[in-house]
Design an enzyme around this catalytic site. Structure first.
Site, PDB file in Angstrom:
ATOM      1  N   TYR A 145     -15.425  -3.550   6.964  1.00 47.11           N
ATOM      2  CA  TYR A 145     -14.143  -2.903   7.250  1.00 47.11           C
ATOM      3  C   TYR A 145     -13.711  -3.160   8.690  1.00 47.11           C
ATOM      4  CZ  TYR A 145     -10.634   0.720   7.934  1.00 47.11           C
ATOM      5  OH  TYR A 145      -9.477   1.387   8.246  1.00 47.11           O
ATOM      6  N   GLY A 202       0.830  -1.202   0.000  1.00 51.25           N
ATOM      7  CA  GLY A 202       0.000   0.000   0.000  1.00 51.25           C
ATOM      8  C   GLY A 202       0.860   1.246   0.000  1.00 51.25           C
ATOM      9  N   ALA A 203       1.959   1.195  -0.769  1.00 49.93           N
ATOM     10  CA  ALA A 203       2.977   2.247  -0.695  1.00 49.93           C
ATOM     11  C   ALA A 203       2.824   3.335  -1.750  1.00 49.93           C
ATOM     12  CB  ALA A 203       4.372   1.633  -0.819  1.00 49.93           C
ATOM     13  N   GLY A 236      -0.703   7.902   0.513  1.00 52.71           N
ATOM     14  CA  GLY A 236      -1.044   7.971   1.925  1.00 52.71           C
ATOM     15  C   GLY A 236       0.086   7.613   2.862  1.00 52.71           C
ATOM     16  N   ILE A 237      -0.264   6.833   3.905  1.00 57.76           N
ATOM     17  CA  ILE A 237       0.695   6.463   4.943  1.00 57.76           C
ATOM     18  C   ILE A 237       1.892   5.726   4.352  1.00 57.76           C
ATOM     19  CG2 ILE A 237       1.014   5.197   7.098  1.00 57.76           C
ATOM     20  CD1 ILE A 237      -2.071   5.224   7.339  1.00 57.76           C
ATOM     21  N   GLY A 238       1.621   4.779   3.466  1.00 61.01           N
ATOM     22  CA  GLY A 238       2.698   3.968   2.917  1.00 61.01           C
ATOM     23  C   GLY A 238       3.726   4.800   2.189  1.00 61.01           C
TER      24      GLY A 238
END
Length: 274
Positions: free
Chosen positions: A155, A8-9, A12-14
């Site tokens: 979720y 998930g890079a 966002g966070i990744g």
């Protein structure tokens, strides 16, 4: 220098964590769903990258084969995930939220287990406080959520699955040198929830989001701290963290649900484990 794989890079966070870890001198390996976004970040920070769609477990198996070529994997950050819309079944036959948020990361970790153990690796799960809000109805006999589906319940239950997976991974493999931990990243300004028409999209994708959410850079520091921290000193294996403190988990489990979830997950991905 550690070799740190972040799924998930591409956003966002990744992406933010990848930039911070690269600046810190680590070797960062990017994994994303979007070829264009993932390659763009790879060029920006001069990092190797891989592309996989977690809605297809065949792509996860291919990804594991590619990652196994690295001599070491010091950290596997299972960060990929999202909240979906109407109930959708993947080509593998599983409810999409459960597959993308839990089952794909479970499969990747299982396929890389030998490399992770040889590297005394840390396995980090990006979970969510949503596990406490919407996840308590998790039923290991209905992981595909054929009854009572909603985007939020799917979720929340998948995020609870991340926590239970972390606990069971710790129980099964701490003696092999693997340290597992989960964390809540906060409500982050990113493209999260872009695939849903549910109210969570409104929360994350209107100007009001800036009043209630934190930046990816701020949240990424939580992931970076787990990557760089020492298990047993800076954080405890098998736990889930909210900021620097352990996060209470509302779902009561004596370990039997975590074990059952692991066993059911192995049954689901069995065709890809050979």
């Amino acid at each position: 220098m550690q070799t740190i794989v972040i799924t998930g890079a591409s956003d966002g966070i990744g992406a933010a964590a990848a930039r911070q870890l690269k600046t810190g001198g680590h070797r960062v390996v990017l994994v994303g769903r979007s070829p264009a976004k993932t390659e763009a970040l790879a060029r920006e920070i001069d990092a190797p990258f891989h592309v996989a769609d977690y809605a297809r477990l065949s792509e996860v198996k291919r990804l594991a084969g590619e990652l196994a070529a690295y001599e070491r994997i010091d950290v596997l950050a299972n960060n990929a995930g999202g909240i979906m819309g109407p109930r959708t079944v993947t080509e593998d036959g599983f409810e999409k939220t459960f597959q993308v948020n839990h089952l794909a990361g479970f499969l990747l970790t299982r396929l890389l287990m030998d490399r992770l153990a040889a590297s005394d690796a840390r396995v980090i799960q990006t979970s969510s406080f949503a596990a406490n809000v919407w996840g308590r109805g998790l039923d290991v006999d209905d992981l595909n959520q054929t009854r009572g589906y909603s985007p939020t319940s799917a979720y929340g239950r998948s995020k609870l699955a991340n926590i239970l997976f972390t606990r069971e991974l710790d129980r099964r493999h701490r003696a092999d040198g693997i340290a597992a931990v989960a964390f809540h990243p906060g409500f982050v300004r990113s493209n999260f929830a872009e695939d849903t028409t549910f109210f969570m999209r409104w929360f994350y994708h209107t100007p009001l989001r800036y009043l209630a959410t934190i930046s990816p850079e701020t949240s990424a520091r939580r992931l970076v701290a787990l990557c760089e921290g020492a298990p047993g000193r800076d954080w405890q294996p098998g736990e889930v963290y909210l900021k620097r403190a352990r996060m209470p988990v509302a779902f009561r489990d004596d370990g039997s649900v975590a074990r059952a979830l692991w066993e059911r997950s192995e049954d689901m991905v069995a065709p890809f484990l050979g």
